[in-house]
Design a protein around this motif. Structure first.
Motif, PDB file in Angstrom:
ATOM      1  N   HIS A 223       0.827  -1.219   0.000  1.00 30.66           N
ATOM      2  CA  HIS A 223       0.000   0.000   0.000  1.00 30.66           C
ATOM      3  C   HIS A 223       0.861   1.269   0.000  1.00 30.66           C
ATOM      4  O   HIS A 223       1.927   1.271  -0.600  1.00 30.66           O
ATOM      5  CB  HIS A 223      -0.984  -0.036   1.168  1.00 30.66           C
ATOM      6  CG  HIS A 223      -1.714  -1.351   1.249  1.00 30.66           C
ATOM      7  ND1 HIS A 223      -2.795  -1.658   0.465  1.00 30.66           N
ATOM      8  CD2 HIS A 223      -1.462  -2.467   1.996  1.00 30.66           C
ATOM      9  CE1 HIS A 223      -3.202  -2.904   0.725  1.00 30.66           C
ATOM     10  NE2 HIS A 223      -2.406  -3.415   1.647  1.00 30.66           N
TER      11      HIS A 223
ATOM     12  N   GLU B 166      -2.372  -0.099   8.232  1.00 32.71           N
ATOM     13  CA  GLU B 166      -1.476  -1.074   7.608  1.00 32.71           C
ATOM     14  C   GLU B 166      -0.311  -0.410   6.884  1.00 32.71           C
ATOM     15  O   GLU B 166       0.845  -0.799   7.075  1.00 32.71           O
ATOM     16  CB  GLU B 166      -2.271  -1.954   6.634  1.00 32.71           C
ATOM     17  CG  GLU B 166      -1.436  -3.053   5.991  1.00 32.71           C
ATOM     18  CD  GLU B 166      -2.182  -3.801   4.889  1.00 32.71           C
ATOM     19  OE1 GLU B 166      -3.373  -3.488   4.654  1.00 32.71           O
ATOM     20  OE2 GLU B 166      -1.573  -4.689   4.259  1.00 32.71           O
TER      21      GLU B 166
ATOM     22  N   HIS C  66       2.451  -7.167   4.487  1.00 27.69           N
ATOM     23  CA  HIS C  66       1.067  -6.702   4.628  1.00 27.69           C
ATOM     24  C   HIS C  66       0.534  -7.120   5.988  1.00 27.69           C
ATOM     25  O   HIS C  66       1.104  -7.971   6.664  1.00 27.69           O
ATOM     26  CB  HIS C  66       0.180  -7.341   3.551  1.00 27.69           C
ATOM     27  CG  HIS C  66       0.351  -6.748   2.187  1.00 27.69           C
ATOM     28  ND1 HIS C  66      -0.560  -5.897   1.622  1.00 27.69           N
ATOM     29  CD2 HIS C  66       1.345  -6.903   1.270  1.00 27.69           C
ATOM     30  CE1 HIS C  66      -0.137  -5.543   0.402  1.00 27.69           C
ATOM     31  NE2 HIS C  66       1.020  -6.145   0.176  1.00 27.69           N
ATOM     32  N   MET C  67      -0.597  -6.501   6.343  1.00 21.67           N
ATOM     33  CA  MET C  67      -1.370  -6.979   7.484  1.00 21.67           C
ATOM     34  C   MET C  67      -2.797  -7.160   7.014  1.00 21.67           C
ATOM     35  O   MET C  67      -3.208  -6.597   6.004  1.00 21.67           O
ATOM     36  CB  MET C  67      -1.280  -5.991   8.647  1.00 21.67           C
ATOM     37  CG  MET C  67       0.002  -6.183   9.448  1.00 21.67           C
ATOM     38  SD  MET C  67       0.689  -4.612   9.977  1.00 21.67           S
ATOM     39  CE  MET C  67       2.403  -5.040  10.221  1.00 21.67           C
TER      40      MET C  67
ATOM     41  N   ARG D 196       4.541 -12.878  -0.096  1.00 21.03           N
ATOM     42  CA  ARG D 196       3.788 -11.814   0.555  1.00 21.03           C
ATOM     43  C   ARG D 196       3.373 -12.349   1.915  1.00 21.03           C
ATOM     44  O   ARG D 196       2.719 -13.387   2.006  1.00 21.03           O
ATOM     45  CB  ARG D 196       2.562 -11.453  -0.289  1.00 21.03           C
ATOM     46  CG  ARG D 196       1.585 -10.545   0.437  1.00 21.03           C
ATOM     47  CD  ARG D 196       0.650  -9.941  -0.572  1.00 21.03           C
ATOM     48  NE  ARG D 196      -0.585  -9.461   0.025  1.00 21.03           N
ATOM     49  CZ  ARG D 196      -1.515  -8.802  -0.656  1.00 21.03           C
ATOM     50  NH1 ARG D 196      -1.346  -8.569  -1.943  1.00 21.03           N
ATOM     51  NH2 ARG D 196      -2.614  -8.401  -0.075  1.00 21.03           N
TER      52      ARG D 196
HETATM   53 ZN   LIG Z   1      -2.342  -5.257   2.503  1.00 25.90          ZN
END
Ligand SMILES: [Zn+2]
Length: 381
Positions: free
Chosen positions: A191, A205, A258-259, A326
């Motif tokens: 992001h 995030e 990522h979260m 990822r």
């Molecule tokens: Zn994400």
């Protein structure tokens, strides 16, 4: 040639001569060269009938010894060998032939998803061919001409047998050697910019993964490897550009951070994804191994729930030439996960786990140590 009627045993004429010559090219019929042009060359004799049936059997079409439109078109497609002609996407009338099927099979073997091997040069084949061209530094025009054919032949020769893509990837890892010194690793905070990803419990995030990525980068630098981030604290990039960035940099490995979040606050844990496509039975073997190492190290050092490693075809995973994963580290919607992630010490543990997984990926099996036991000083090159 315009082909309307059907031909069968005892028919005579130029069309029969053409059918016989096509069967001869395929090795199904012996045509006497001296007889070419004579009546016998133009006769649908018993040998021709046998050859047609054998051809129909091979191709999985109705075995009746009759050359109608279906059998004729199959005969026409069967004569093409990859490299005989230039192949491209013609929407109005898709190019069809054994050369197209061979191209598709080769693309699939190398991990470029052109869909089914159907011998029809459709949009998916063109897309896969462009990706291949981009990957080998050719102009990505989606046309299989002499230069592309040459690149395909050279690469395919090195990967024939077994699971070619997996073998090639594993060899690259072995060749790279056990030390992290000199390795180029792309750390990709997901992001960024206006795209903040998911949020929960006062955490967002995009900000959190950037902060974590910086920690991973620092630890990788301490091992002597080079680590690049795909974006700064405020920058953004789409997935395709992130993959291009990694490809252009010639990176050894890509780690995207990522979260996650879920409408149920109970959902929590850590999952890692690697490139894999069940439809074509293809996946990145090294990507999968690395994803499993990441899961082991993170879940061995923390009490995050182990949601395991899974194949995905996301752009960043599919379009990168090197192994890529990822990691979805925790759910911001889960109070327990969010509480842990808010703690800088916890993020330090995560960063150490990720770097330990990287080191473990390059270690020969006999030098491997217990999960969770690698410490950064020991990793220094
Ligand atoms: Zn994400």
């Amino acid at each position: 040639m315009f082909f309307e009627r059907s031909y069968r045993r005892s028919d005579v004429g130029p069309a029969v001569a053409e059918i016989r010559s096509k069967l001869a090219v395929l090795g199904l019929l012996v045509v006497d060269v001296d007889a070419t042009g004579s009546l016998s060359a133009a006769l649908f004799d018993e040998a021709t009938d046998r050859a047609v049936r054998e051809f129909q059997q091979q191709r999985g079409i109705t075995v009746d010894g009759i050359v109608g439109p279906q059998t004729y078109h199959s005969l026409d497609e069967a004569r093409w060998r990859l490299g005989d002609r230039i192949l491209s996407f013609v929407p109005a009338r898709l190019l069809a032939g054994d050369d197209v099927a061979a191209l598709q099979q080769r693309l699939l073997d190398m991990g470029f998803d052109c869909g089914r091997v159907d011998g029809l040069f459709g949009a998916e084949t063109e897309q896969a061919l462009r990706e291949f061209q981009r990957n080998v530094g050719l102009r990505p025009d989606g046309t299989c001409g002499p230069a592309t054919f040459k690149a395909l032949s050279q690469l395919v020769r090195t990967v024939v047998g077994g699971r070619p893509h997996a073998m090639r990837e594993s060899e690259a890892i072995t060749r790279a050697g056990p030390t992290l010194s000199g390795k180029l690793i792309i750390v990709d905070p997901g992001h960024g910019g206006d795209d903040r990803g998911v949020d929960g419990h006062g955490l967002d995030e995009a900000g959190l993964v950037y902060e974590l990525a910086a920690r991973v980068e620092g630890r990788l630098a301490a091992t002597g490897s080079s680590a690049f981030l795909t974006r700064g604290p405020d920058g953004s990039m789409d997935e395709v550009d992130r993959a291009s960035f990694a490809n252009a940099a010639g990176a050894d490995l890509v780690i995207s951070l990522h979260m996650d979040a879920h409408e149920s606050a109970d959902a929590g844990g850590c999952a890692t994804y690697f490139y894999g496509n069940d439809r074509i039975g293809h996946h990145s073997a090294v990507g999968e191994r690395f994803a499993n190492l990441v899961q082991r190290e993170i879940c061995g050092r923390t009490d995050l729930q182990d949601l395991r490693a899974h194949p995905k075809t996301w752009d960043l995973l599919r379009r990168t030439r090197m192994p890529a994963v990822r990691i979805e580290i925790g759910y911001l919607s889960n109070p327990g996960d969010a509480g842990r992630l808010a703690d800088p010490d916890f993020r330090d543990v995560l960063a150490e786990a990720v770097v330990a997984a990287v080191q473990r990926l390059y270690l020969p099996p006999d030098q491997d140590t217990d999960t969770g036991s690698l410490r950064i000083p020991a990793l220094r090159a």
